[in-house]
Design a protein around this motif. Sequence first.
Motif, PDB file in Angstrom:
ATOM      1  N   ARG A   1       2.595 -11.043   8.677  1.00 32.42           N
ATOM      2  CA  ARG A   1       2.190 -10.403   9.931  1.00 32.42           C
ATOM      3  C   ARG A   1       2.410 -11.329  11.120  1.00 32.42           C
ATOM      4  N   ASP A   2       1.976 -12.574  11.006  1.00 31.53           N
ATOM      5  CA  ASP A   2       2.035 -13.501  12.131  1.00 31.53           C
ATOM      6  C   ASP A   2       3.449 -13.955  12.462  1.00 31.53           C
ATOM      7  N   ARG A   3       4.325 -13.930  11.465  1.00 30.96           N
ATOM      8  CA  ARG A   3       5.702 -14.396  11.689  1.00 30.96           C
ATOM      9  C   ARG A   3       6.696 -13.242  11.814  1.00 30.96           C
ATOM     10  N   ASN A   4       6.196 -12.041  11.772  1.00 26.28           N
ATOM     11  CA  ASN A   4       7.024 -10.853  11.857  1.00 26.28           C
ATOM     12  C   ASN A   4       7.751 -10.778  13.205  1.00 26.28           C
ATOM     13  N   GLU A   5       9.043 -10.584  13.155  1.00 30.03           N
ATOM     14  CA  GLU A   5       9.843 -10.377  14.362  1.00 30.03           C
ATOM     15  C   GLU A   5      10.682  -9.110  14.256  1.00 30.03           C
ATOM     16  N   VAL A   6      10.445  -8.321  13.212  1.00 33.46           N
ATOM     17  CA  VAL A   6      11.277  -7.155  12.949  1.00 33.46           C
ATOM     18  C   VAL A   6      10.505  -5.843  13.086  1.00 33.46           C
ATOM     19  N   PHE A   7       9.318  -5.791  12.497  1.00 31.54           N
ATOM     20  CA  PHE A   7       8.558  -4.549  12.446  1.00 31.54           C
ATOM     21  C   PHE A   7       7.553  -4.467  13.593  1.00 31.54           C
TER      22      PHE A   7
ATOM     23  N   VAL B   1       0.730  -3.739   7.725  1.00 31.47           N
ATOM     24  CA  VAL B   1      -0.623  -3.510   7.235  1.00 31.47           C
ATOM     25  C   VAL B   1      -0.681  -3.887   5.757  1.00 31.47           C
ATOM     26  N   CYS B   2      -1.882  -4.145   5.283  1.00 33.46           N
ATOM     27  CA  CYS B   2      -2.069  -4.331   3.851  1.00 33.46           C
ATOM     28  C   CYS B   2      -3.226  -3.454   3.409  1.00 33.46           C
ATOM     29  N   TYR B   3      -3.214  -3.117   2.135  1.00 27.40           N
ATOM     30  CA  TYR B   3      -4.286  -2.291   1.588  1.00 27.40           C
ATOM     31  C   TYR B   3      -4.406  -2.519   0.094  1.00 27.40           C
ATOM     32  N   TYR B   4      -5.592  -2.193  -0.396  1.00 29.39           N
ATOM     33  CA  TYR B   4      -5.946  -2.366  -1.800  1.00 29.39           C
ATOM     34  C   TYR B   4      -6.735  -1.130  -2.192  1.00 29.39           C
ATOM     35  N   GLN B   5      -6.240  -0.347  -3.127  1.00 25.43           N
ATOM     36  CA  GLN B   5      -6.872   0.905  -3.511  1.00 25.43           C
ATOM     37  C   GLN B   5      -7.910   0.661  -4.594  1.00 25.43           C
ATOM     38  N   ARG B   6      -9.104   1.232  -4.423  1.00 30.34           N
ATOM     39  CA  ARG B   6     -10.198   1.092  -5.388  1.00 30.34           C
ATOM     40  C   ARG B   6     -11.083   2.338  -5.366  1.00 30.34           C
ATOM     41  N   ALA B   7     -11.827   2.522  -6.431  1.00 23.05           N
ATOM     42  CA  ALA B   7     -12.868   3.549  -6.452  1.00 23.05           C
ATOM     43  C   ALA B   7     -14.163   2.902  -5.967  1.00 23.05           C
ATOM     44  N   PHE B   8     -14.957   3.658  -5.255  1.00 20.47           N
ATOM     45  CA  PHE B   8     -16.241   3.210  -4.740  1.00 20.47           C
ATOM     46  C   PHE B   8     -17.334   4.140  -5.242  1.00 20.47           C
ATOM     47  N   THR B   9     -18.562   3.662  -5.205  1.00 15.99           N
ATOM     48  CA  THR B   9     -19.708   4.521  -5.467  1.00 15.99           C
ATOM     49  C   THR B   9     -20.423   4.748  -4.147  1.00 15.99           C
ATOM     50  N   LEU B  10     -20.481   6.009  -3.741  1.00 10.22           N
ATOM     51  CA  LEU B  10     -21.209   6.413  -2.542  1.00 10.22           C
ATOM     52  C   LEU B  10     -22.557   6.925  -2.998  1.00 10.22           C
ATOM     53  N   SER B  11     -23.633   6.298  -2.510  1.00 10.98           N
ATOM     54  CA  SER B  11     -24.990   6.692  -2.872  1.00 10.98           C
ATOM     55  C   SER B  11     -25.736   7.058  -1.607  1.00 10.98           C
ATOM     56  N   GLU B  12     -25.948   8.345  -1.413  1.00  4.45           N
ATOM     57  CA  GLU B  12     -26.648   8.848  -0.232  1.00  4.45           C
ATOM     58  C   GLU B  12     -27.465  10.072  -0.591  1.00  4.45           C
ATOM     59  N   GLY B  13     -28.607  10.199   0.028  1.00  3.18           N
ATOM     60  CA  GLY B  13     -29.438  11.381  -0.154  1.00  3.18           C
ATOM     61  C   GLY B  13     -29.837  11.629  -1.594  1.00  3.18           C
TER      62      GLY B  13
END
Length: 168
Positions: free
Chosen positions: A26-32, A36-48
Amino acid sequence: RLAVGSTGRGQGVSLTSTYPDFADYRDRNEVFEGLVCYYQRAFTLSEGGQSERIPGMIVSGNYFTALRVQPAVGRDFLPEEDKTPGTHPVVVLRYGLWQRRFGADPSLVGKAINLNAHRFTVVGIAPAEFSGTIAGSRPDVYVPIMMLHQILPPSPPDLLSGPRRRSF
């Protein structure tokens, strides 16, 4: 235009890069225009009093900005939320989850929800037409990568502080 790049060895094998690797790119990019970066995971949503497993993404703080995605409600991540590990427990929700689980309540922005037994403040709702960056996957939540150690158990590879393996 959108391009996807990954590191890999051989046909069909993709390797995970560390956040320092991404930061170098990202810091040395001169082309784009943006990376971005991403990491896909499952989460547990606990509400109500209800818990459910939901798909999610751990993303670089510039994820929505670089993709030119404007939230339907609220905001996306601020630059400071992508600087210091563990200091900004914020989340952006998918529009469909916001409708289904929270009744499309606009006052949810600014309130906290439980993800993997941690409190995260909802800062925005992604637009209805946004389905993420992986074909066939519709993440319900987006968490900044700087919250990696709070949202995941210690078993995954340490993507935030792994050694920088590349130099330009």
